[in-house]
Design a protein around this motif. Structure first.
Motif, PDB file in Angstrom:
ATOM      1  N   VAL A  95       0.835  -1.192   0.000  1.00 39.60           N
ATOM      2  CA  VAL A  95       0.000   0.000   0.000  1.00 39.60           C
ATOM      3  C   VAL A  95       0.875   1.250   0.000  1.00 39.60           C
ATOM      4  O   VAL A  95       1.945   1.284   0.607  1.00 39.60           O
ATOM      5  CB  VAL A  95      -0.995  -0.029   1.188  1.00 39.60           C
ATOM      6  CG1 VAL A  95      -0.288   0.086   2.518  1.00 39.60           C
ATOM      7  CG2 VAL A  95      -2.048   1.037   1.049  1.00 39.60           C
ATOM      8  N   ASP A 123       0.800  -4.708   3.518  1.00 34.70           N
ATOM      9  CA  ASP A 123      -0.518  -4.672   4.144  1.00 34.70           C
ATOM     10  C   ASP A 123      -1.093  -6.082   4.150  1.00 34.70           C
ATOM     11  O   ASP A 123      -1.925  -6.425   3.318  1.00 34.70           O
ATOM     12  CB  ASP A 123      -1.399  -3.703   3.334  1.00 34.70           C
ATOM     13  CG  ASP A 123      -2.804  -3.620   3.892  1.00 34.70           C
ATOM     14  OD1 ASP A 123      -3.008  -4.007   5.051  1.00 34.70           O
ATOM     15  OD2 ASP A 123      -3.693  -3.182   3.147  1.00 34.70           O
ATOM     16  N   LYS A 152      -5.605  -1.538   4.747  1.00 36.34           N
ATOM     17  CA  LYS A 152      -5.115  -0.173   4.896  1.00 36.34           C
ATOM     18  C   LYS A 152      -5.615   0.704   3.756  1.00 36.34           C
ATOM     19  O   LYS A 152      -5.790   0.235   2.641  1.00 36.34           O
ATOM     20  CB  LYS A 152      -3.584  -0.170   4.914  1.00 36.34           C
ATOM     21  CG  LYS A 152      -3.023  -0.581   6.253  1.00 36.34           C
ATOM     22  CD  LYS A 152      -1.520  -0.500   6.256  1.00 36.34           C
ATOM     23  CE  LYS A 152      -0.976  -1.111   7.542  1.00 36.34           C
ATOM     24  NZ  LYS A 152       0.369  -1.642   7.367  1.00 36.34           N
TER      25      LYS A 152
END
Ligand code: ZN
Length: 91
Positions: A27, A37, A42
């Motif tokens: 991410v 992630d 996220k």
């Protein structure tokens, strides 16, 4: 029973298309940094990669993250992610 459609994503390293859950999300955080992630929850733009340091190495050579995020991603980011991936694998 209805056939389940697996969401598929392409690894930015080896460019293989796999079920999303077999890949790990990378991410781009709002502050411009990058993180793994593992939960996929996220906020931010995401890219996917195999749980394999070799794929990060490939992505580093081919500029996979720069392509995925359409911006210049420093080699240091790959090194940082590789380290994070190593920690995940130890758990
Ligand atoms: Zn891969």
């Amino acid at each position: 029973m209805a056939e389940k459609k697996l969401p598929m994503r392409q690894c930015i390293g080896c460019r293989t298309v796999k079920p999303k859950k077999e890949l790990i999300r990378i991410v781009r955080l709002p502050d411009g940094s990058f993180a793994l992630d593992p939960t996929g929850r996220k906020n931010g733009r995401g890219a996917y990669i195999c749980r394999d340091p070799q794929c990060l190495k490939k992505a580093k050579v081919t500029g996979g993250l720069s392509r995925a995020f359409r911006e210049n991603v420093s080699p240091r980011v790959y090194e940082q992610l590789e380290e994070e991936l190593g920690k995940l694998e130890q758990q």
